[in-house]
Design an enzyme around this catalytic site. Structure first.
Site, PDB file in Angstrom:
ATOM      1  N   ILE A  15       0.893  -1.158   0.000  1.00 47.87           N
ATOM      2  CA  ILE A  15       0.000   0.000   0.000  1.00 47.87           C
ATOM      3  C   ILE A  15       0.931   1.208   0.000  1.00 47.87           C
ATOM      4  O   ILE A  15       1.469   1.593   1.028  1.00 47.87           O
ATOM      5  CB  ILE A  15      -0.937   0.007   1.228  1.00 47.87           C
ATOM      6  N   PRO A  16       1.165   1.811  -1.171  1.00 46.82           N
ATOM      7  CA  PRO A  16       2.328   2.691  -1.384  1.00 46.82           C
ATOM      8  C   PRO A  16       2.181   4.124  -0.869  1.00 46.82           C
ATOM      9  O   PRO A  16       2.132   5.078  -1.644  1.00 46.82           O
ATOM     10  CB  PRO A  16       2.470   2.673  -2.910  1.00 46.82           C
ATOM     11  N   CYS A  17       2.171   4.295   0.440  1.00 52.20           N
ATOM     12  CA  CYS A  17       2.104   5.646   0.999  1.00 52.20           C
ATOM     13  C   CYS A  17       3.390   6.426   0.732  1.00 52.20           C
ATOM     14  O   CYS A  17       3.424   7.652   0.899  1.00 52.20           O
ATOM     15  CB  CYS A  17       1.797   5.607   2.493  1.00 52.20           C
ATOM     16  N   HIS A  18       4.453   5.736   0.280  1.00 52.94           N
ATOM     17  CA  HIS A  18       5.699   6.449  -0.055  1.00 52.94           C
ATOM     18  C   HIS A  18       5.533   7.312  -1.307  1.00 52.94           C
ATOM     19  O   HIS A  18       6.389   8.156  -1.586  1.00 52.94           O
ATOM     20  CB  HIS A  18       6.852   5.460  -0.243  1.00 52.94           C
TER      21      HIS A  18
END
Length: 375
Positions: free
Chosen positions: A317-320
């Protein structure tokens, strides 16, 4: 921390020159002239003494602006389990109903002292505790499909029903005859180019993927257990195996999208925000403001940022991929340098992919031109 003691710096530099394996994980050498950092056994050309500085952890080297060396891969090789540990874990997984004693370890040319030190340092528990958790997980699965307690106890290697019941209740917080319909959370460990990570899964899917030095990690474990009303024990299931493979492919640049199932307990708003994170394309960036607008709640910028912070599943889950409106990197539990590394990694893979695609198109165009000309 940055090592400033002169004697220790000289000691570490000599270890670097000698490629001393005994110093793996003890220090990380940052080379000023190349902006990379290495472990003691690196095969690269050695820097001059005045061009190197030493750090206690790889995270400190990352925070100081150094990149992992592509030759010695410091964040992988300094944290990966040594061969003896891999062999010891294999003995457990291949013989889940057998207690692996010091004698058995020695029979397989494995040092019990090395195993104890590694587990205590990397897991915070003893090898025997780790082993008990695997055995109890195996027992839990058998009880769940209807096997009776007595047979399960003896088949799992316990010599008495009382001993099995005591250990089971200590780990699971319930007697073997209770709550076998509840699911448990399994936790395992994997290494990556940015350091080791913990990975958790239920029968429904992955519920946590975090770097082991992430702030508030213990709090996340407690919250997860509370939300799912169950316990975390060491083990592995098909979701964990699949996620490990997919994460490895991601870091190799061979995967842009994840297929592993996820289990993400949270509020309705958090679920909406996490779903929006999964829609951000690989190699693309967005802002908290744009993310709020995408969920039709343009004034909830801070709430969106907070929900991102509660995301327990890094990378997948790419919060970056979310940055500040001013273009600055903000708010990443694994550290801003890791966030920067992930963004650059995806950017470089995208550039490489476009280059390969352009080359293929030119080759096709040349072939078409050739056939048209000589047809």
């Amino acid at each position: 921390m940055l090592i400033t003691n002169l004697d220790k710096r000289k000691q570490y530099y000599q270890a670097l020159l000698a490629k001393d394996q005994g110093y793996i994980g003890i220090f990380y050498a940052g080379v000023k002239t190349t902006s990379v950092f290495c472990i003691a056994t690196c095969r690269a050309k050695k820097p001059k003494y005045e061009n190197v500085e030493f750090f206690s952890t790889f995270k400190e080297a990352l925070d100081a602006g150094y990149r992992p060396c592509k030759i010695c891969k410091p964040t992988e090789n300094s944290n990966a389990a040594p061969s003896e540990v891999i062999k010891a874990i294999a003995l457990i997984t291949q013989n889940p109903k057998t207690k692996i004693s010091d004698m058995i370890l020695k029979e397989h040319q494995i040092s019990p002292e090395t195993i104890r030190r590694w587990f205590k340092k990397n897991y915070g528990i003893t090898f025997q505790t780790y082993q008990r958790m695997y055995r109890i997980n195996n027992a839990f699965q058998e009880l769940k499909i209807g096997k009776n307690v007595i047979n399960t106890a003896y088949d799992t290697g316990y010599e008495s029903l009382s001993g099995f019941g005591y250990t089971y209740k200590k780990i699971m917080k319930n007697a073997p005859s209770q709550n076998t319909n509840n699911e448990i959370i399994l936790v395992n460990r994997l290494t990556t180019p940015l350091g080791p990570m913990f990975i958790c899964a239920t029968n429904q899917g992955i519920c946590l993927l975090e770097f082991v030095d992430r702030r508030m990690l213990e709090t996340e474990f407690k919250q997860l257990q509370t939300q799912l009303n169950t316990k975390i024990i060491f083990g592995e299931n098909s979701h964990i195996v699949q996620a490990k493979n997919e994460i490895d492919e991601y870091f190799q640049g061979r995967r842009k999208y994840f297929a592993v199932k996820l289990h993400t307990p949270g509020t309705d708003f958090q679920q909406t925000v996490w779903d929006s994170l999964k829609q951000i394309p690989y190699g693309k960036l967005t802002t908290y403001k744009e993310q709020a607008e995408n969920i039709n709640n343009p004034h909830a910028i801070r709430a969106v940022a907070s929900a991102n912070g509660f995301n327990r599943i890094a990378i997948i889950i790419p919060c970056h991929r979310v940055i500040g409106s001013n273009g600055e990197l903000m708010g990443y539990g694994g550290g801003l340098e890791r966030k920067r590394w992930l963004i650059e990694h995806e950017k470089n893979i995208q550039i490489k992919t476009k280059s390969i695609l352009s080359t293929q198109i030119r080759l096709i165009q040349n072939k078409v031109f050739y056939y048209q000309k000589y047809d």
